[in-house]
Design a protein around this motif. Structure first.
Motif, PDB file in Angstrom:
ATOM      1  N   VAL A 560       0.845  -1.202   0.000  1.00  0.00           N
ATOM      2  CA  VAL A 560       0.000   0.000   0.000  1.00  0.00           C
ATOM      3  C   VAL A 560       0.876   1.247   0.000  1.00  0.00           C
ATOM      4  O   VAL A 560       0.554   2.253  -0.649  1.00  0.00           O
ATOM      5  CB  VAL A 560      -0.925   0.004   1.241  1.00  0.00           C
ATOM      6  CG1 VAL A 560      -1.690   1.317   1.359  1.00  0.00           C
ATOM      7  CG2 VAL A 560      -1.895  -1.169   1.192  1.00  0.00           C
ATOM      8  N   VAL A 561       2.023   1.189   0.696  1.00  0.00           N
ATOM      9  CA  VAL A 561       2.927   2.338   0.794  1.00  0.00           C
ATOM     10  C   VAL A 561       3.819   2.458  -0.439  1.00  0.00           C
ATOM     11  O   VAL A 561       4.044   3.557  -0.959  1.00  0.00           O
ATOM     12  CB  VAL A 561       3.792   2.228   2.075  1.00  0.00           C
ATOM     13  CG1 VAL A 561       4.818   3.358   2.145  1.00  0.00           C
ATOM     14  CG2 VAL A 561       2.899   2.240   3.308  1.00  0.00           C
ATOM     15  N   THR A 562       4.300   1.328  -0.954  1.00  0.00           N
ATOM     16  CA  THR A 562       5.261   1.395  -2.052  1.00  0.00           C
ATOM     17  C   THR A 562       4.603   1.582  -3.415  1.00  0.00           C
ATOM     18  O   THR A 562       5.208   2.176  -4.318  1.00  0.00           O
ATOM     19  CB  THR A 562       6.118   0.117  -2.085  1.00  0.00           C
ATOM     20  OG1 THR A 562       5.256  -1.029  -2.204  1.00  0.00           O
ATOM     21  CG2 THR A 562       6.934  -0.002  -0.798  1.00  0.00           C
ATOM     22  N   GLU A 563       3.361   1.114  -3.575  1.00  0.00           N
ATOM     23  CA  GLU A 563       2.765   1.204  -4.902  1.00  0.00           C
ATOM     24  C   GLU A 563       1.283   1.517  -4.904  1.00  0.00           C
ATOM     25  O   GLU A 563       0.657   1.544  -5.955  1.00  0.00           O
ATOM     26  CB  GLU A 563       2.968  -0.127  -5.639  1.00  0.00           C
ATOM     27  CG  GLU A 563       2.372  -1.327  -4.910  1.00  0.00           C
ATOM     28  CD  GLU A 563       2.632  -2.644  -5.628  1.00  0.00           C
ATOM     29  OE1 GLU A 563       1.770  -3.017  -6.440  1.00  0.00           O
ATOM     30  OE2 GLU A 563       3.689  -3.254  -5.362  1.00  0.00           O
ATOM     31  N   GLY A 564       0.707   1.768  -3.726  1.00  0.00           N
ATOM     32  CA  GLY A 564      -0.743   1.936  -3.675  1.00  0.00           C
ATOM     33  C   GLY A 564      -1.192   3.276  -3.117  1.00  0.00           C
ATOM     34  O   GLY A 564      -0.509   4.302  -3.252  1.00  0.00           O
ATOM     35  N   SER A 565      -2.327   3.257  -2.437  1.00  0.00           N
ATOM     36  CA  SER A 565      -2.975   4.484  -1.987  1.00  0.00           C
ATOM     37  C   SER A 565      -2.277   5.151  -0.816  1.00  0.00           C
ATOM     38  O   SER A 565      -2.622   6.276  -0.451  1.00  0.00           O
ATOM     39  CB  SER A 565      -4.425   4.188  -1.600  1.00  0.00           C
ATOM     40  OG  SER A 565      -4.482   3.170  -0.603  1.00  0.00           O
ATOM     41  N   GLY A 566      -1.269   4.494  -0.237  1.00  0.00           N
ATOM     42  CA  GLY A 566      -0.538   5.082   0.878  1.00  0.00           C
ATOM     43  C   GLY A 566       0.853   5.538   0.514  1.00  0.00           C
ATOM     44  O   GLY A 566       1.727   5.638   1.381  1.00  0.00           O
ATOM     45  N   ARG A 567       1.078   5.854  -0.779  1.00  0.00           N
ATOM     46  CA  ARG A 567       2.423   6.211  -1.233  1.00  0.00           C
ATOM     47  C   ARG A 567       2.981   7.455  -0.553  1.00  0.00           C
ATOM     48  O   ARG A 567       4.195   7.664  -0.529  1.00  0.00           O
ATOM     49  CB  ARG A 567       2.422   6.423  -2.748  1.00  0.00           C
ATOM     50  CG  ARG A 567       2.438   5.125  -3.550  1.00  0.00           C
ATOM     51  CD  ARG A 567       2.682   5.401  -5.030  1.00  0.00           C
ATOM     52  NE  ARG A 567       1.574   6.148  -5.632  1.00  0.00           N
ATOM     53  CZ  ARG A 567       0.511   5.588  -6.189  1.00  0.00           C
ATOM     54  NH1 ARG A 567       0.417   4.278  -6.232  1.00  0.00           N
ATOM     55  NH2 ARG A 567      -0.440   6.333  -6.715  1.00  0.00           N
ATOM     56  N   ALA A 568       2.123   8.280   0.027  1.00  0.00           N
ATOM     57  CA  ALA A 568       2.614   9.485   0.690  1.00  0.00           C
ATOM     58  C   ALA A 568       3.523   9.158   1.868  1.00  0.00           C
ATOM     59  O   ALA A 568       4.328  10.002   2.294  1.00  0.00           O
ATOM     60  CB  ALA A 568       1.439  10.330   1.168  1.00  0.00           C
ATOM     61  N   LEU A 569       3.452   7.933   2.388  1.00  0.00           N
ATOM     62  CA  LEU A 569       4.285   7.547   3.528  1.00  0.00           C
ATOM     63  C   LEU A 569       5.628   6.968   3.108  1.00  0.00           C
ATOM     64  O   LEU A 569       6.461   6.651   3.958  1.00  0.00           O
ATOM     65  CB  LEU A 569       3.545   6.513   4.400  1.00  0.00           C
ATOM     66  CG  LEU A 569       2.169   6.891   4.947  1.00  0.00           C
ATOM     67  CD1 LEU A 569       1.647   5.787   5.874  1.00  0.00           C
ATOM     68  CD2 LEU A 569       2.205   8.216   5.680  1.00  0.00           C
ATOM     69  N   ALA A 570       5.841   6.837   1.818  1.00  0.00           N
ATOM     70  CA  ALA A 570       7.033   6.137   1.327  1.00  0.00           C
ATOM     71  C   ALA A 570       8.328   6.852   1.703  1.00  0.00           C
ATOM     72  O   ALA A 570       9.369   6.205   1.857  1.00  0.00           O
ATOM     73  CB  ALA A 570       6.947   5.954  -0.180  1.00  0.00           C
ATOM     74  N   ASP A 571       8.282   8.173   1.831  1.00  0.00           N
ATOM     75  CA  ASP A 571       9.516   8.908   2.108  1.00  0.00           C
ATOM     76  C   ASP A 571       9.741   9.176   3.592  1.00  0.00           C
ATOM     77  O   ASP A 571      10.605   9.967   3.967  1.00  0.00           O
ATOM     78  CB  ASP A 571       9.521  10.226   1.333  1.00  0.00           C
ATOM     79  CG  ASP A 571       8.378  11.150   1.754  1.00  0.00           C
ATOM     80  OD1 ASP A 571       7.483  10.685   2.481  1.00  0.00           O
ATOM     81  OD2 ASP A 571       8.384  12.326   1.336  1.00  0.00           O
TER      82      ASP A 571
END
Length: 632
Positions: A560-571
């Motif tokens: 969800v974090v790396t490729e989905g709807s939660g990408r804003a948390l990736a950084d």
């Protein structure tokens, strides 16, 4: 010889009988003082001396005098026993009485001596105040002055103080300072300055006694409006009293959960008269109310001998002091810095909102914040809302147990119809993530239709069992207001389909959704904990989360974090985060949406809820991200 013997025997018998009669007569002529002492003790204990004969007063006069001596002790009743009665000498004796008054944490105990005199074959008592307390003289009575108990503190994570006595200012009108008309006018002016109803407050001041202080409002010392402070300096009728109250760091700090302390209500006094009296302070709501017995402490008391000195006032001698006992400490798990950070992030959110943060390793609730839009309602731990797609975390576990793997392909279509009801994906669902896609992609992009297509695989209790394994669906007492979610059996095919995407019959609180992702992060069932003294174990029948299940769930929520709807948390700096967004429709005309996001990073799991929002990623996501940054 025989007649002489008989005659001698008769003489002896007569002589013996005469001797016995003399002894009885002696006893009747000289009764023992014990019964008089016993009657006196009984009468003093019960406040009625009708059975006692006095040398210098009637029983009614002695009873009235006794009542006036002890009136100042209130409703407490003494225990009075006869400790000793001296042998009678020349018609006089002394009874030693042992007294015990339950006036404080430790009883007030002492002895007095009661002079007894034999008058007309009857033991009588000489009445004096010294019968009640040995140092009392004529004209002195007993009086009590309460010593307020210091309320116990509430502490948080690591023993940090959350609630303690903090300085406040009580603003009001002093009726004794000015004439009534001037006091009423001052009340109106003060009410306007502090923004309370002027008419009702002025009426309250008008009805008060001539010596009364009529409080208008209490402020934290640092929050007193400048205009109110000036008024207190300039108007002799307006009084500012420096005081202390048990308060949290800020007015908003966990307020719906911690609750308030104040003067007991009439209903509380009526329901528990043995515990509360008018004017007492007690917890009125929240944890302050639930744990009032622990926090309350035990008031102390000073017992004095008071002499009515007329116009010069009263002369007092202290006879007994029972110091107050400070209340116990209520230990909580809240981290003050994280709680303040959460409340700061919600401060400008207009709709009702909440944020809950849990430490997965222990289940400790570190923050449970409610935004201003909740109007004082505890949504954080007790709210009941459809969790939307955050519940797909639970559905994913149920599908894994039904035989699917993260790589199992499922159909993600633009719409799906169940028993005449059309379901669709959210409006900006990525077009490139449709078709037959791996379950991991369906989780990452939150494909509604993919999950609904697998409804038949879940069986009758599949969702419920999976929810329980992640800490959701079984309510039990955690020692604070907590809603652990509800996953009821569906009543129709449409409802069953809706349940898979966190709607239908599914309800959750922000706390329980934080618990769900905390359990995934920990790899085992997490039980949320706010009050460590309340021991709560895993619910019976909860199937443990296996290591393989936990690994698969963490992998999909990482997607969800790396490729989905939660990408804003990736950084985000630090350990890799896992997350799930959610949007849940509610109401009609118009249909609106709840916005959810749950995430975990390191030993921290967070749920953010906004009652009305655009979407989980756009509305709840930025709040959650900033919180995780603040927690580093």
């Amino acid at each position: 010889m025989r007649r002489v013997l008989l005659a001698s025997t008769a003489v002896l018998l007569v002589t013996g009988l005469l001797s016995s009669c003399d002894q009885v007569a002696d006893r009747l002529a000289d009764p023992e003082p014990d019964q008089a002492a016993a009657d006196l003790a009984t009468g003093l204990a019960g406040g009625d001396l009708a059975q006692v004969v006095f040398t210098d007063a009637t029983a009614a006069e002695a009873t009235a005098s006794y009542s006036s001596v002890v009136e100042g002790l209130g409703d407490v009743e003494p225990t009075v026993t006869v400790e000793d009665v001296a042998d009678a000498t020349d018609g006089e004796s002394t009874a030693t009485l042992a007294w015990s008054w339950p006036v404080g944490a430790q009883p007030w105990t002492y002895t007095t001596e009661a002079p007894l005199e034999l008058v007309d074959d009857e033991w009588r008592v000489a009445w004096s105040p010294a019968l009640v307390e040995p140092s009392l003289a004529e004209g002195e009575v007993l009086d009590t002055t309460p010593i307020a108990a210091r309320r116990g503190d509430i502490t948080g994570d690591g023993g940090q103080t959350l609630v303690t006595l903090r300085p406040v200012v009580r603003l009001g009108v002093d009726r004794s300072a000015v004439p009534k008309a001037q006091a009423v006018e001052a009340a109106r002016g003060l009410a306007r300055v502090v923004d309370i109803d002027a008419a009702s407050y002025a009426d309250e001041v008008a009805k008060a006694g001539d010596a009364a202080f009529v409080e208008a409002i209490t402020y934290r010392r640092e929050d007193v409006p400048a205009a109110a402070a000036r008024l207190a300096e300039q108007d002799p009728a307006v009084l500012a009293i420096q005081d202390e109250q048990p308060l949290a760091p800020t007015r908003e700090f966990a307020a719906p959960i911690l609750g308030t302390v104040g003067e007991v209500t009439a209903e509380m006094v009526k329901d528990e008269p043995e515990k509360y009296a008018a004017g007492d302070q007690a917890g009125l709501s929240g944890l302050q109310s639930r744990y009032d017995d622990l926090l309350q402490g035990e008031p102390g008391v000073v017992v004095s001998a008071v002499t009515d000195a007329g116009e010069e006032g009263e002369a007092e001698r202290e006879l007994f002091r029972a110091d107050a006992r400070t209340g116990g400490t209520l230990e909580l798990t809240l981290d003050p810095d994280l709680q303040l950070a959460a409340e700061g992030l919600l401060a400008d959110v207009r709709p009702a909102s909440a944020l809950v943060a849990i430490r997965p390793s222990t289940g400790a609730i570190l923050a449970a914040a409610n935004g201003p839009g909740t109007d004082g309602y505890n949504m954080a731990t007790f709210g009941q809302f459809a969790p939307g797609s955050t519940f797909k975390t639970v559905t994913s576990l149920a599908l894994l147990r039904a035989g699917l793997t993260p790589d199992t392909r499922v159909p993600c279509t633009s719409t799906i119809v169940v028993d005449g009801k059309r379901f669709k994906n959210y409006s900006d669902y990525p077009s490139g993530a449709t078709g037959r896609i791996p379950l991991r992609s369906a989780v990452a992009n939150s494909c509604n239709t993919a999950f609904i297509s697998q409804t038949d695989r879940l069986g009758g209790t599949g969702l419920y069992d999976a929810a329980v394994s992640l800490g959701m669906g079984l309510d039990h007492d955690l020692g604070f207001p907590a809603f652990l979610g509800s996953v009821k059996a569906a009543g129709s095919e449409t409802e069953a389909a809706a349940n898979t995407i966190g709607q239908g019959t599914v309800l959750a609180s922000p706390m329980v959704m934080a618990t769900v992702i905390a359990s995934v992060q920990q790899g085992s069932l997490v039980i949320p904990q706010l009050v460590p003294s309340v021991q709560v174990s895993a619910p019976d029948g909860a199937q443990p989360l296996s290591a393989a299940e936990a690994k698969a769930l963490k992998g999909m929520l990482r997607g969800v974090v790396t490729e989905g709807s939660g990408r804003a948390l990736a950084d985000l700096p630090g350990p890799a985060a896992i997350a799930k967004t959610g949007t849940a429709e509610f109401g009609s005309d118009p249909v609106r949406t709840h916005a959810w996001m749950i995430a975990a990073q390191g030993d921290l799991a967070v749920a953010v809820f906004v009652e009305v929002g655009e979407s989980g990623s756009r509305t709840a996501g930025p709040i959650l991200k900033e919180f995780l940054r603040a927690a580093r």
